[in-house]
Design a protein around this motif. Structure first.
Motif, PDB file in Angstrom:
ATOM      1  N   MET A   1     -12.024 -25.368 -15.510  1.00  0.00           N
ATOM      2  CA  MET A   1     -12.717 -25.559 -14.263  1.00  0.00           C
ATOM      3  C   MET A   1     -14.199 -25.828 -14.540  1.00  0.00           C
ATOM      4  SD  MET A   1     -13.233 -22.829 -11.199  1.00  0.00           S
ATOM      5  CE  MET A   1     -12.642 -23.490  -9.686  1.00  0.00           C
ATOM      6  N   GLU A   2     -14.741 -26.859 -13.906  1.00  0.00           N
ATOM      7  CA  GLU A   2     -16.134 -27.210 -14.102  1.00  0.00           C
ATOM      8  C   GLU A   2     -17.036 -26.253 -13.338  1.00  0.00           C
ATOM      9  OE1 GLU A   2     -17.126 -31.247 -13.333  1.00  0.00           O
ATOM     10  OE2 GLU A   2     -15.602 -32.010 -14.689  1.00  0.00           O
ATOM     11  N   GLU A   3     -18.114 -25.829 -14.005  1.00  0.00           N
ATOM     12  CA  GLU A   3     -19.097 -24.961 -13.375  1.00  0.00           C
ATOM     13  C   GLU A   3     -20.228 -25.823 -12.824  1.00  0.00           C
ATOM     14  OE1 GLU A   3     -19.013 -21.631 -12.889  1.00  0.00           O
ATOM     15  OE2 GLU A   3     -16.986 -21.686 -13.710  1.00  0.00           O
ATOM     16  N   GLU A  74     -22.018 -30.712 -15.410  1.00  0.00           N
ATOM     17  CA  GLU A  74     -21.249 -29.487 -15.624  1.00  0.00           C
ATOM     18  C   GLU A  74     -22.089 -28.509 -16.426  1.00  0.00           C
ATOM     19  OE1 GLU A  74     -17.091 -27.970 -17.722  1.00  0.00           O
ATOM     20  OE2 GLU A  74     -17.638 -30.071 -17.831  1.00  0.00           O
ATOM     21  N   ASP A  75     -22.153 -27.266 -15.948  1.00  0.00           N
ATOM     22  CA  ASP A  75     -22.847 -26.202 -16.666  1.00  0.00           C
ATOM     23  C   ASP A  75     -21.891 -25.659 -17.726  1.00  0.00           C
ATOM     24  OD1 ASP A  75     -24.075 -23.867 -17.574  1.00  0.00           O
ATOM     25  OD2 ASP A  75     -24.857 -23.361 -15.591  1.00  0.00           O
ATOM     26  N   LEU A  76     -22.252 -25.804 -18.989  1.00  0.00           N
ATOM     27  CA  LEU A  76     -21.414 -25.327 -20.086  1.00  0.00           C
ATOM     28  C   LEU A  76     -21.795 -23.906 -20.511  1.00  0.00           C
ATOM     29  CD1 LEU A  76     -21.284 -28.558 -22.299  1.00  0.00           C
ATOM     30  CD2 LEU A  76     -19.625 -27.781 -20.581  1.00  0.00           C
ATOM     31  N   GLY A  77     -22.827 -23.334 -19.881  1.00  0.00           N
ATOM     32  CA  GLY A  77     -23.288 -22.001 -20.242  1.00  0.00           C
ATOM     33  C   GLY A  77     -24.279 -22.034 -21.388  1.00  0.00           C
ATOM     34  N   ASN A  78     -24.967 -20.943 -21.591  1.00  0.00           N
ATOM     35  CA  ASN A  78     -25.937 -20.799 -22.680  1.00  0.00           C
ATOM     36  C   ASN A  78     -26.985 -21.905 -22.703  1.00  0.00           C
ATOM     37  OD1 ASN A  78     -24.704 -18.426 -23.678  1.00  0.00           O
ATOM     38  ND2 ASN A  78     -23.190 -19.669 -24.752  1.00  0.00           N
ATOM     39  N   GLY A  79     -27.428 -22.336 -21.522  1.00  0.00           N
ATOM     40  CA  GLY A  79     -28.467 -23.362 -21.456  1.00  0.00           C
ATOM     41  C   GLY A  79     -27.986 -24.774 -21.716  1.00  0.00           C
ATOM     42  N   GLN A  80     -26.666 -24.984 -21.708  1.00  0.00           N
ATOM     43  CA  GLN A  80     -26.114 -26.308 -21.987  1.00  0.00           C
ATOM     44  C   GLN A  80     -25.591 -26.957 -20.705  1.00  0.00           C
ATOM     45  OE1 GLN A  80     -23.628 -26.699 -25.553  1.00  0.00           O
ATOM     46  NE2 GLN A  80     -23.948 -24.503 -25.852  1.00  0.00           N
ATOM     47  N   VAL A  81     -25.930 -28.228 -20.547  1.00  0.00           N
ATOM     48  CA  VAL A  81     -25.463 -29.006 -19.408  1.00  0.00           C
ATOM     49  C   VAL A  81     -24.831 -30.286 -19.930  1.00  0.00           C
ATOM     50  CG1 VAL A  81     -26.139 -30.263 -17.327  1.00  0.00           C
ATOM     51  CG2 VAL A  81     -27.240 -28.089 -17.877  1.00  0.00           C
ATOM     52  N   ARG A  82     -23.635 -30.573 -19.442  1.00  0.00           N
ATOM     53  CA  ARG A  82     -22.940 -31.827 -19.782  1.00  0.00           C
ATOM     54  C   ARG A  82     -23.132 -32.799 -18.623  1.00  0.00           C
ATOM     55  NH1 ARG A  82     -17.253 -31.857 -22.543  1.00  0.00           N
ATOM     56  NH2 ARG A  82     -18.700 -31.839 -24.286  1.00  0.00           N
ATOM     57  N   VAL A  83     -23.579 -34.006 -18.953  1.00  0.00           N
ATOM     58  CA  VAL A  83     -23.763 -35.057 -17.962  1.00  0.00           C
ATOM     59  C   VAL A  83     -22.794 -36.190 -18.296  1.00  0.00           C
ATOM     60  CG1 VAL A  83     -25.392 -36.649 -16.889  1.00  0.00           C
ATOM     61  CG2 VAL A  83     -26.217 -34.462 -17.795  1.00  0.00           C
ATOM     62  N   ARG A  84     -21.941 -36.531 -17.318  1.00  0.00           N
ATOM     63  CA  ARG A  84     -21.072 -37.700 -17.487  1.00  0.00           C
ATOM     64  C   ARG A  84     -21.916 -38.913 -17.113  1.00  0.00           C
ATOM     65  NH1 ARG A  84     -17.143 -40.288 -14.073  1.00  0.00           N
ATOM     66  NH2 ARG A  84     -17.550 -38.670 -12.544  1.00  0.00           N
ATOM     67  N   VAL A  85     -21.981 -39.888 -18.029  1.00  0.00           N
ATOM     68  CA  VAL A  85     -22.912 -41.007 -17.898  1.00  0.00           C
ATOM     69  C   VAL A  85     -22.173 -42.333 -18.018  1.00  0.00           C
ATOM     70  CG1 VAL A  85     -24.931 -42.126 -18.946  1.00  0.00           C
ATOM     71  CG2 VAL A  85     -24.764 -39.633 -18.918  1.00  0.00           C
ATOM     72  N   HIS A  86     -22.486 -43.259 -17.106  1.00  0.00           N
ATOM     73  CA  HIS A  86     -22.070 -44.653 -17.279  1.00  0.00           C
ATOM     74  C   HIS A  86     -23.229 -45.338 -17.971  1.00  0.00           C
ATOM     75  CE1 HIS A  86     -21.676 -48.938 -16.273  1.00  0.00           C
ATOM     76  NE2 HIS A  86     -20.409 -48.675 -16.509  1.00  0.00           N
ATOM     77  N   GLN A  87     -22.944 -45.897 -19.137  1.00  0.00           N
ATOM     78  CA  GLN A  87     -23.996 -46.585 -19.880  1.00  0.00           C
ATOM     79  C   GLN A  87     -23.643 -48.058 -20.002  1.00  0.00           C
ATOM     80  OE1 GLN A  87     -24.250 -44.588 -23.668  1.00  0.00           O
ATOM     81  NE2 GLN A  87     -22.449 -45.613 -24.479  1.00  0.00           N
ATOM     82  N   SER A  88     -24.667 -48.871 -19.879  1.00  0.00           N
ATOM     83  CA  SER A  88     -24.494 -50.298 -20.098  1.00  0.00           C
ATOM     84  C   SER A  88     -25.614 -50.769 -21.014  1.00  0.00           C
ATOM     85  CB  SER A  88     -24.506 -51.074 -18.778  1.00  0.00           C
ATOM     86  OG  SER A  88     -25.714 -50.869 -18.083  1.00  0.00           O
ATOM     87  N   LEU A  89     -25.290 -51.737 -21.836  1.00  0.00           N
ATOM     88  CA  LEU A  89     -26.245 -52.274 -22.795  1.00  0.00           C
ATOM     89  C   LEU A  89     -26.287 -53.786 -22.628  1.00  0.00           C
ATOM     90  CD1 LEU A  89     -28.120 -51.549 -25.171  1.00  0.00           C
ATOM     91  CD2 LEU A  89     -26.190 -52.037 -26.685  1.00  0.00           C
ATOM     92  N   HIS A  90     -27.475 -54.279 -22.317  1.00  0.00           N
ATOM     93  CA  HIS A  90     -27.699 -55.714 -22.169  1.00  0.00           C
ATOM     94  C   HIS A  90     -28.648 -56.180 -23.267  1.00  0.00           C
ATOM     95  CE1 HIS A  90     -26.401 -54.540 -18.120  1.00  0.00           C
ATOM     96  NE2 HIS A  90     -26.020 -55.793 -17.977  1.00  0.00           N
TER      97      HIS A  90
END
Length: 123
Positions: A1-3, A74-90
């Motif tokens: 479950m995502e926090e 998403e908060d992973l705990g212990n000061g960690q944050v996961r960011v889902r990112v769409h990246q594009s490179l031109h």
């Protein structure tokens, strides 16, 4: 479950990505610890310190036009944050070279980014 992530922290991270996309490098660097540990995606190595990240981005922006759009947090705990990112490179002429989704795992210490890792998103 995502926090869920603290709304103030999520807003700060969103501003970080907005500043990166606007090439406001100094605004992003200011959010990093002096000894930040950052990935060098071009060479597959690590960079240590603000000046190393600043120079890496200077070289990156001289060769490419990356864009990063945060899609989820998403908060992973212990000061960690996961960011889902769409990246594009031109390329510098605007032609798309590649795009996809990844995770950026940020570790925060005393309100600053201590480390960032790029993690492959599941297919």
């Amino acid at each position: 479950m995502e926090e869920p992530v603290d709304p103030d922290l999520e807003a700060a991270i969103r501003r970080l990505y907005e500043a990166f996309n606007a090439r406001e490098v100094e605004q992003v660097i200011a959010l990093m610890a002096d000894d930040v540990d950052w990935p060098n995606a071009i060479e597959g190595t690590r960079l240590i310190g603000r000046e190393a990240v600043r120079e890496y981005w200077r070289l990156l922006f001289d060769r490419f036009n990356p864009r990063l759009e945060p899609l989820g947090f998403e908060d992973l705990g212990n000061g960690q944050v996961r960011v889902r990112v769409h990246q594009s490179l031109h390329d510098l002429e605007g032609d798309l070279m590649g795009e996809g989704e990844v995770f950026h795992d940020h570790v925060f210490r005393d309100g600053q980014i201590e480390r960032m890792d790029v993690v492959a998103a599941p297919a």
